[in-house]
Design an enzyme around this catalytic site. Structure first.
Site, mmCIF file in Angstrom:
data_model
loop_
_atom_site.group_PDB
_atom_site.id
_atom_site.type_symbol
_atom_site.label_atom_id
_atom_site.label_comp_id
_atom_site.label_asym_id
_atom_site.label_seq_id
_atom_site.Cartn_x
_atom_site.Cartn_y
_atom_site.Cartn_z
ATOM 1 N NE ARG A 50 -0.996 -1.492 11.896
ATOM 2 C CZ ARG A 50 -1.629 -0.558 11.816
ATOM 3 N NH1 ARG A 50 -2.713 -0.419 12.413
ATOM 4 N NH2 ARG A 50 -1.542 0.632 10.828
ATOM 5 N NE ARG B 133 -0.127 5.192 9.345
ATOM 6 C CZ ARG B 133 -1.381 5.004 9.528
ATOM 7 N NH1 ARG B 133 -1.991 4.686 8.424
ATOM 8 N NH2 ARG B 133 -2.029 5.161 10.761
ATOM 9 N NE ARG C 48 -3.494 -2.288 2.646
ATOM 10 C CZ ARG C 48 -4.324 -2.408 3.436
ATOM 11 N NH1 ARG C 48 -4.499 -1.713 4.544
ATOM 12 N NH2 ARG C 48 -5.109 -3.731 3.563
ATOM 13 C CD GLU D 195 -7.705 -0.932 11.637
ATOM 14 O OE1 GLU D 195 -7.618 -1.713 10.620
ATOM 15 O OE2 GLU D 195 -7.492 0.464 11.471
ATOM 16 C CB SER E 153 -10.541 -3.781 9.900
ATOM 17 O OG SER E 153 -11.865 -3.104 9.840
#
Length: 423
Positions: free
Chosen positions: A391, A279, A264, A351, A354
């Site tokens: 993460r 990130r 991404r 987070e 999701s």
């Protein structure tokens, strides 16, 4: 993609639902296109029926002795040819209207569930529950500080290899990443998920079907010479695994788990989380994905969320479950639960998964259906991270800190890693 029938018959429902997301739309032009398309469809059907009637009449007359070259037969055939031309023109115009309507509808997000809490942004999200006892201490290091001390990843050399926001895992770091992936895959396959290892390159149709295109093209990496993109999440190839198929109802629900590298651009995130594993442009993730009958999707949403939670529980990582409000929903989701893991070094929840119910939104874009008797209907799709691996590593590093400087690993991970501590 939104239902064209709703655009045509009940545009106010769409406008009101998107308004709950904070998206203001005027659907008058789309309603006109949708109605014109429907009118053309009905006109074409009537013309085709008349053409078929004429063809049968020609056959009947010849069978009863009429000459194939008679004036009556020639006149009927002339009428039939004119109708064929009219049908062709109607089909072409209908195709143009359909393409125009579809291209315009592709930019609209999914409609939020009536059960989705109202809100404008993440501040309005609702906390549903917590699990575990978060460590509260000012002495805890952040995961990137631990990693630098233990020399288990390198970002400076990664920037030399590629650019910023990439990481090279080293020694125990690489081993821990591999252990986490295998642990997650084994846990989910033990629950009946079918394991998939999908391609890392996906075409535009796949990205469109899952909802990443056309709206989020700037957030993905595209190959310059091919219609191929680096996949941003395994959700993309898993959605297209049954694209343009009719799944037999007796096979539902279909439940898949896939490990994949994800890529991404993280557009709009520069300046945020510039250090560590939170990130990155490239990261690993284990994804859960369901195809279900529409009547089962609410229950499936609870189940897929609980399966993601099981990973955190077995890894002894405190977390909380957040339900996203209407203004914070992802593009394809109608309802979403986020799992946020506790990071004691950063003293915050972040987070890590999701879990979304997308209803028939992706299935309509991808033409994925099932049959119930003689009725064909769209399936519902659900997805959830089970989990984001980097993460998860960050959470293990921060939550496992010991006074002697080592990092205690969760008991469930020891058989996969081969030791109880990082040092």
């Amino acid at each position: 993609m939104l239902d064209q029938r709703l655009v045509r018959e009940n545009p106010s429902l769409i406008a009101d639902s998107l308004g709950r997301r904070g998206v203001n739309v005027d659907l008058k032009d789309l309603q006109i296109i949708a109605q014109n398309q429907r009118d053309l469809q009905e006109k074409r059907s009537l013309l085709q029926a008349e053409g078929n009637r004429i063809g049968k009449e020609v056959g009947r007359l010849i069978k009863n002795g009429a000459s194939p070259q008679s004036n009556e037969i020639n006149e009927l055939r002339s009428q039939g040819n004119k109708i064929k031309q009219q049908v062709g023109l109607a089909e072409e115009e209908e195709r143009k209207l359909s393409e125009s309507l579809k291209s315009k509808l592709l930019i609209f997000p999914n409609l939020p569930s009536p059960k989705c809490p109202e809100g404008k942004n993440e501040k309005d999200n609702l906390e549903i529950r917590r699990w575990g006892n978060p460590i509260q201490s000012d002495a805890m290091q952040q995961h990137w500080e631990i990693a630098e001390r233990l020399e288990i990843f390198d970002t400076e050399r990664s920037a030399k290899i590629s650019q910023s926001r990439f990481v090279t895992l080293i020694n125990q770091g690489a081993r821990l990443e591999r252990a986490l992936i295998n642990f997650m895959l084994d846990l989910h396959t033990s629950k009946g998920y079918k394991e998939i290892l999908p391609p890392a390159l996906v075409n535009s149709a796949s990205l469109t079907g899952s909802g990443q295109l056309p709206k989020f093209s700037e957030e993905s990496f595209k190959c310059s010479d091919d219609d191929l993109w680096l996949t941003p999440t395994a959700e993309v190839p898993l959605t297209s695994l049954h694209r343009e198929e009719i799944i037999p109802s007796n096979l539902l629900p279909l439940r898949y788990v896939a490990y994949s590298p994800c890529f991404r651009r993280e557009a709009g995130s520069y300046g945020k989380d510039t250090r560590g594993l939170i990130r990155l442009h490239q990261f690993n993730k284990v994804e859960l994905f369901w195809f279900v009958h529409p009547d089962f999707s609410d229950e499936a949403h609870l189940q897929i969320t609980s399966h993601a939670e099981d990973v955190l529980k077995k890894l002894e990582l405190p977390y909380r479950v957040i339900e996203l409000c209407t203004g914070d929903l992802g593009f394809s989701a109608t309802r979403t639960y986020d799992l946020e893991v506790w990071l004691p070094g950063a003293r915050t929840y972040r987070e890590i998964s999701s879990c979304s119910n997308c209803g028939d939104f992706q299935a309509r874009r991808s033409a994925i259906r099932t049959k119930e008797g003689k009725t064909t209907l769209l399936v519902h799709t659900l997805n959830g991270s089970g989990l984001a691996v980097g993460r998860t590593m960050a959470a293990i590093l921060e939550n496992g800190q010991q006074l002697d400087g080592t990092i205690r690993l969760p008991d469930a991970l020891i058989p996969y890693f081969g030791a109880s501590h990082l040092h």
